[in-house]
Design a protein around this motif. Structure first.
Motif, PDB file in Angstrom:
ATOM      1  N   GLU A 235       0.872  -1.161   0.000  1.00 59.99           N
ATOM      2  CA  GLU A 235       0.000   0.000   0.000  1.00 59.99           C
ATOM      3  C   GLU A 235       0.911   1.212   0.000  1.00 59.99           C
ATOM      4  OE1 GLU A 235      -2.434  -0.564   3.427  1.00 59.99           O
ATOM      5  OE2 GLU A 235      -0.938   0.204   4.845  1.00 59.99           O
ATOM      6  N   TYR A 236       0.443   2.308  -0.612  1.00 59.80           N
ATOM      7  CA  TYR A 236       1.309   3.475  -0.732  1.00 59.80           C
ATOM      8  C   TYR A 236       0.467   4.748  -0.818  1.00 59.80           C
ATOM      9  CZ  TYR A 236       0.208   3.178  -5.763  1.00 59.80           C
ATOM     10  OH  TYR A 236      -0.434   3.123  -6.975  1.00 59.80           O
ATOM     11  N   VAL A 237       1.099   5.857  -0.472  1.00 61.62           N
ATOM     12  CA  VAL A 237       0.446   7.161  -0.575  1.00 61.62           C
ATOM     13  C   VAL A 237       1.357   8.099  -1.364  1.00 61.62           C
ATOM     14  CG1 VAL A 237      -0.975   7.012   1.497  1.00 61.62           C
ATOM     15  CG2 VAL A 237       1.384   7.808   1.684  1.00 61.62           C
ATOM     16  N   VAL A 238       0.730   8.946  -2.169  1.00 60.59           N
ATOM     17  CA  VAL A 238       1.473   9.875  -3.021  1.00 60.59           C
ATOM     18  C   VAL A 238       1.108  11.296  -2.644  1.00 60.59           C
ATOM     19  CG1 VAL A 238       1.911  10.638  -5.387  1.00 60.59           C
ATOM     20  CG2 VAL A 238       1.485   8.212  -4.922  1.00 60.59           C
ATOM     21  N   LEU A 239       2.121  12.101  -2.419  1.00 59.86           N
ATOM     22  CA  LEU A 239       1.922  13.524  -2.174  1.00 59.86           C
ATOM     23  C   LEU A 239       2.451  14.285  -3.380  1.00 59.86           C
ATOM     24  CD1 LEU A 239       1.194  15.909  -0.233  1.00 59.86           C
ATOM     25  CD2 LEU A 239       3.614  15.896   0.432  1.00 59.86           C
ATOM     26  N   ASP A 240       1.569  15.018  -4.054  1.00 64.76           N
ATOM     27  CA  ASP A 240       1.995  15.867  -5.163  1.00 64.76           C
ATOM     28  C   ASP A 240       1.165  17.139  -5.156  1.00 64.76           C
ATOM     29  OD1 ASP A 240      -0.462  15.019  -6.093  1.00 64.76           O
ATOM     30  OD2 ASP A 240       0.359  13.639  -7.584  1.00 64.76           O
ATOM     31  N   LEU A 241       1.390  17.987  -6.137  1.00 68.15           N
ATOM     32  CA  LEU A 241       0.679  19.265  -6.174  1.00 68.15           C
ATOM     33  C   LEU A 241      -0.826  19.064  -6.275  1.00 68.15           C
ATOM     34  CD1 LEU A 241       2.935  21.495  -8.456  1.00 68.15           C
ATOM     35  CD2 LEU A 241       2.530  21.741  -6.009  1.00 68.15           C
ATOM     36  N   ASP A 242      -1.257  18.047  -7.030  1.00 65.80           N
ATOM     37  CA  ASP A 242      -2.699  17.796  -7.159  1.00 65.80           C
ATOM     38  C   ASP A 242      -3.310  17.460  -5.807  1.00 65.80           C
ATOM     39  OD1 ASP A 242      -2.754  18.302  -9.860  1.00 65.80           O
ATOM     40  OD2 ASP A 242      -2.408  16.216 -10.434  1.00 65.80           O
ATOM     41  N   ALA A 243      -2.572  16.680  -5.013  1.00 73.49           N
ATOM     42  CA  ALA A 243      -3.086  16.321  -3.685  1.00 73.49           C
ATOM     43  C   ALA A 243      -3.168  17.543  -2.786  1.00 73.49           C
ATOM     44  CB  ALA A 243      -2.185  15.259  -3.052  1.00 73.49           C
ATOM     45  N   VAL A 244      -2.179  18.425  -2.870  1.00 71.02           N
ATOM     46  CA  VAL A 244      -2.186  19.639  -2.053  1.00 71.02           C
ATOM     47  C   VAL A 244      -3.325  20.560  -2.483  1.00 71.02           C
ATOM     48  CG1 VAL A 244      -0.866  21.680  -1.379  1.00 71.02           C
ATOM     49  CG2 VAL A 244       0.285  19.472  -1.618  1.00 71.02           C
ATOM     50  N   LYS A 245      -3.567  20.618  -3.793  1.00 65.75           N
ATOM     51  CA  LYS A 245      -4.633  21.490  -4.308  1.00 65.75           C
ATOM     52  C   LYS A 245      -5.999  21.133  -3.728  1.00 65.75           C
ATOM     53  CE  LYS A 245      -2.519  22.340  -8.821  1.00 65.75           C
ATOM     54  NZ  LYS A 245      -2.648  22.069 -10.268  1.00 65.75           N
ATOM     55  N   LYS A 246      -6.213  19.835  -3.467  1.00 62.64           N
ATOM     56  CA  LYS A 246      -7.519  19.405  -2.965  1.00 62.64           C
ATOM     57  C   LYS A 246      -7.885  20.081  -1.648  1.00 62.64           C
ATOM     58  CE  LYS A 246      -7.329  14.811  -5.124  1.00 62.64           C
ATOM     59  NZ  LYS A 246      -7.268  13.340  -4.870  1.00 62.64           N
ATOM     60  N   SER A 247      -6.873  20.442  -0.878  1.00 69.67           N
ATOM     61  CA  SER A 247      -7.141  21.047   0.434  1.00 69.67           C
ATOM     62  C   SER A 247      -7.203  22.572   0.377  1.00 69.67           C
ATOM     63  CB  SER A 247      -6.058  20.619   1.430  1.00 69.67           C
ATOM     64  OG  SER A 247      -4.790  21.129   1.027  1.00 69.67           O
ATOM     65  N   ILE A 248      -7.059  23.138  -0.818  1.00 72.33           N
ATOM     66  CA  ILE A 248      -7.019  24.596  -0.955  1.00 72.33           C
ATOM     67  C   ILE A 248      -8.318  25.111  -1.573  1.00 72.33           C
ATOM     68  CG2 ILE A 248      -5.877  26.514  -2.132  1.00 72.33           C
ATOM     69  CD1 ILE A 248      -3.275  24.968  -1.938  1.00 72.33           C
ATOM     70  N   VAL A 249      -8.946  26.098  -0.914  1.00 71.20           N
ATOM     71  CA  VAL A 249     -10.145  26.762  -1.437  1.00 71.20           C
ATOM     72  C   VAL A 249      -9.891  28.264  -1.379  1.00 71.20           C
ATOM     73  CG1 VAL A 249     -12.626  27.101  -1.220  1.00 71.20           C
ATOM     74  CG2 VAL A 249     -11.607  24.899  -0.570  1.00 71.20           C
ATOM     75  N   ALA A 390      -8.253  28.065 -10.743  1.00 72.26           N
ATOM     76  CA  ALA A 390      -7.220  27.080 -11.082  1.00 72.26           C
ATOM     77  C   ALA A 390      -5.821  27.666 -10.902  1.00 72.26           C
ATOM     78  CB  ALA A 390      -7.419  26.598 -12.519  1.00 72.26           C
ATOM     79  N   GLU A 391      -5.591  28.882 -11.406  1.00 74.11           N
ATOM     80  CA  GLU A 391      -4.266  29.492 -11.297  1.00 74.11           C
ATOM     81  C   GLU A 391      -3.904  29.790  -9.848  1.00 74.11           C
ATOM     82  OE1 GLU A 391      -2.813  32.578 -13.609  1.00 74.11           O
ATOM     83  OE2 GLU A 391      -3.423  31.759 -15.547  1.00 74.11           O
ATOM     84  N   LEU A 392      -4.885  30.332  -9.114  1.00 73.14           N
ATOM     85  CA  LEU A 392      -4.599  30.699  -7.733  1.00 73.14           C
ATOM     86  C   LEU A 392      -4.344  29.456  -6.875  1.00 73.14           C
ATOM     87  CD1 LEU A 392      -4.289  33.330  -6.253  1.00 73.14           C
ATOM     88  CD2 LEU A 392      -6.693  33.226  -5.570  1.00 73.14           C
ATOM     89  N   LYS A 393      -5.126  28.397  -7.102  1.00 70.89           N
ATOM     90  CA  LYS A 393      -4.907  27.139  -6.368  1.00 70.89           C
ATOM     91  C   LYS A 393      -3.527  26.575  -6.682  1.00 70.89           C
ATOM     92  CE  LYS A 393      -8.123  24.023  -5.823  1.00 70.89           C
ATOM     93  NZ  LYS A 393      -9.243  23.081  -6.018  1.00 70.89           N
ATOM     94  N   ASN A 394      -3.143  26.678  -7.933  1.00 68.14           N
ATOM     95  CA  ASN A 394      -1.842  26.149  -8.327  1.00 68.14           C
ATOM     96  C   ASN A 394      -0.713  26.929  -7.657  1.00 68.14           C
ATOM     97  OD1 ASN A 394      -0.298  24.295 -10.102  1.00 68.14           O
ATOM     98  ND2 ASN A 394       0.403  26.196 -11.035  1.00 68.14           N
ATOM     99  N   GLN A 395      -0.827  28.244  -7.635  1.00 66.13           N
ATOM    100  CA  GLN A 395       0.204  29.068  -6.997  1.00 66.13           C
ATOM    101  C   GLN A 395       0.276  28.809  -5.493  1.00 66.13           C
ATOM    102  OE1 GLN A 395      -0.204  33.209  -7.952  1.00 66.13           O
ATOM    103  NE2 GLN A 395      -0.184  32.870 -10.172  1.00 66.13           N
TER     104      GLN A 395
END
Length: 642
Positions: A235-249, A390-395
């Motif tokens: 079993e494994y977990v991946v941390l990437d920018l997409d995962a971080v974006k999910k927590s950003i509003v 999208a841009e602001l979440k990415n930044q």
């Protein structure tokens, strides 16, 4: 010109095979080679510099991507074979050897030579626009599909050109005499009338009787054939920018502020439409030719300035840009970055309807008429909300990633017996994978294709203690941690599980022995009493046309001494059985016409040049003390490979 090649394709393929070591062999067994780890991480050494396992893995992934791009229908299992992997290593070693030789001899590639080579590349040429400029975005996309940036690609081309100089002095001066070429061609084209009696292994299988004791004894003598590789479920977990974006509003105020600050940029870029007249004058043209081209352009400029409405007609009749001339010089709409710099600067300095002065570029002399300006449409905040979010979440994700990455790294270490705590804390998905081995599986994607991650998974700490791996960076902005949930060590499969495979192998081996025995007995009897021979109809065989006979039988027939005819010979066909061959006569062949003969001699010389190049390369390998630590895979029987 190539009639000889077309008519004698098989001959030339055979000749080139004999003279040149193939670059990529794709048959054979798998596991014992793939899991090579003797000698640590260093798989080869060239001129005192190590080639690491990671270098090898990356080179093979690149090679596989290159092959799949040109042959998407190929079976990927072939590219994952031990021979395919080893061929990549040999190619990597060759590149390092030639690079070392080029460096030692101070062989370099000039900027002009590099530019000329890139201009001659058909794939790159297809990316040129109507005005001759390169479509930079498509160029980047083409290279990105091969895992390269323009800088990486151009550096590789420069290196390749330097390396070619190393062997060109040998290959480019190779020659062969007419006598040598004709002797080789005569051997390749020679025909003999033969009769081939086959003693097939399959025909003797019913005569073989084996006991369970026979099977067990053979199984014990061949344990390497029944090794099951080590495997793990994880079993494994991946941390990437997409995962971080999910927590950003992003909040409303941030969005509106971002809109005000970036409305012009987000609305798009101004585009301009222009027509041009081009008089060709490449930068490497003589000064006199460029002077004449400029004079012609100035003459046309005076003409269109006098009558601006005639611009399209003048372009059709005089422009040497064939792509746009038929359209009156029209280049349609374009933005900044789409044209060569001098052209772009001039076009964006004009007002609608204006005609430029003479504009000089690497392609020659342009006269530009600006026909339209298309300003970007200003959109409302609500229209742009999705892009803004999208841009602001990415930044914000990029700024937050370093902080979250530290939490991730500490979390998988501090609570090393489970991935659930860190997954819940950072809202990550716990994913699973089964039947993993130390090497990426064919077609593996994402983190499961990362040798670095798999090495961590199969570390002793991970296997023995079932702990989380450390946080492994598998790509820029991507961390992963995994843990083994089930592990099976490499082991010999039990006899009961492989009993039928053993039976097939034993019966095959003994039937092959019976076929050979029968063949040898018949050969002796028929040589003693030719009239007693029962042979199939005669056929005329050559290396070009085997007449559906096995390659080994044809080779034996053409190698046999025919000073006395008829002549007899025999050949072991391995697992297929045995063959007895009677050679009746030498079959006269048509004389080659002079043009065809010359082409054949030229092809032979090319093949000989390649052979001399290979011999020189082997000398360089000795000079630069090449050592390959990985064992070269040995071809296996059909039973072993299956």
């Amino acid at each position: 010109m190539f009639d000889f090649v077309r008519k004698h394709t098989k001959i030339m393929m055979g000749l080139m095979f004999l003279l040149i070591i193939p670059a990529f062999v794709v048959v054979g067994g798998k596991e014992s080679f793939r899991r090579f780890n003797e000698g640590g991480d260093t798989v080869a050494t060239v001129a005192g510099h190590d080639i690491k396992q990671a270098d090898w893995d990356q080179a093979h992934r690149t090679e596989v991507q290159r092959i799949l791009a040109s042959r998407p229908d190929i079976d990927t299992k072939l590219l994952d074979s031990p021979e395919a992997h080893y061929a990549t290593l040999e190619k990597l070693v060759q590149e390092r050897v030639l690079a070392a030789a080029a460096d030692k001899s101070h062989l370099v590639t000039s900027d002009s030579r590099l530019a000329r080579t890139l201009q001659e590349d058909s794939a790159i040429a297809s990316l040129r626009k109507a005005d001759g400029s390169l479509d930079i975005e498509r160029y980047k996309q083409l290279l990105a599909a091969q895992g390269m940036t323009p800088e990486m690609f151009e550096a590789r081309v420069r290196s390749d050109l330097s390396q070619r100089q190393v062997v060109n002095g040998v290959v480019g001066t190779a020659f062969s005499s007419k006598a040598e070429a004709d002797l080789a061609l005569n051997a390749l084209l020679e025909k003999r009338e033969v009769q081939v009696a086959l003693f097939r292994t399959a025909d003797f299988a019913s005569k073989v009787t084996v006991s369970d004791a026979d099977l067990e004894a053979w199984y014990k003598d061949h344990p390497a054939l029944f090794q099951a590789p080590e495997q793990a479920s994880i079993e494994y977990v991946v941390l990437d920018l997409d995962a971080v974006k999910k927590s950003i509003v992003p909040n409303e105020q941030d969005l509106r502020t971002y809109f005000k600050e970036n409305a012009d940029r987000l609305a798009g870029k101004e585009e301009r439409r222009a027509s041009h007249i081009l008089i060709n004058a490449p930068k490497d043209a003589s000064a006199d030719d460029r002077k004449k081209a400029r004079a012609k352009a100035e003459e046309l400029l005076a003409q269109v300035r006098k009558t601006p409405a005639s611009f399209a007609d003048v372009a059709k009749k005089n422009s040497q840009d064939t792509g746009s001339a038929v359209k009156g010089g029209d280049l349609d709409y374009f933005g900044r970055g789409a044209m060569v710099k001098p052209f772009e600067d001039a076009a964006f300095a004009l007002k609608k309807g204006d005609i430029s002065d003479i504009v000089e570029s690497d392609f020659g002399f342009h006269i530009i008429q600006l026909t339209d300006i298309r300003a970007p449409k200003q959109r409302s905040f609500e229209e742009m909300r999705p892009e803004l979010e999208a841009e602001l979440k990415n930044q914000q994700a990029q700024r937050k990633f370093a902080e979250v990455a530290e939490s991730f790294t500490n979390g998988v270490y501090e609570q090393s017996d489970s991935l659930k705590p860190i997954a819940e804390r950072l809202k990550l998905d716990v994913q699973t994978a089964a039947a993993l081995s130390r090497a990426p599986a064919p077609g593996a994607k994402g983190v499961l294709a990362s040798p670095k991650f798999l090495n961590a998974v199969f570390s002793s700490d991970s296997i023995e203690k079932k702990r989380n791996t450390e946080a492994v960076e598998t790509a820029p902005g991507q961390l992963v941690s995994g843990r083994i949930t089930q592990y099976t060590a490499a082991h010999t499969r039990p006899f009961a599980e492989v009993k039928e495979q053993v039976r097939v192998a034993v019966i095959g081996a003994r039937a092959t022995e019976l076929a050979k025995k029968e063949g040898l007995e018949k050969l002796a009897a028929w040589k003693a009493n030719p009239a007693s021979a029962t042979l199939p109809a005669a056929v005329a065989v050559s290396r070009e046309d085997a007449q559906q006979q096995s390659a080994k039988a044809v080779d034996a027939a053409l190698r046999a001494d025919i000073s006395t005819l008829p002549a007899w010979t025999s050949v072991d066909l391995g697992e297929q059985g045995y063959a007895v061959v009677k050679i009746n006569k030498l079959v006269p062949r048509e004389a080659l016409v002079d043009a065809t003969l010359q082409q054949g001699r030229a092809q032979y010389t090319q093949g000989w040049a390649s052979a001399e190049g290979r011999a020189y390369y082997n000398t360089l390998k000795e000079r630069f003390k090449v050592k390959i630590n990985a064992a070269k895979p040995v071809a296996k029987s059909a039973f072993e490979a299956g």
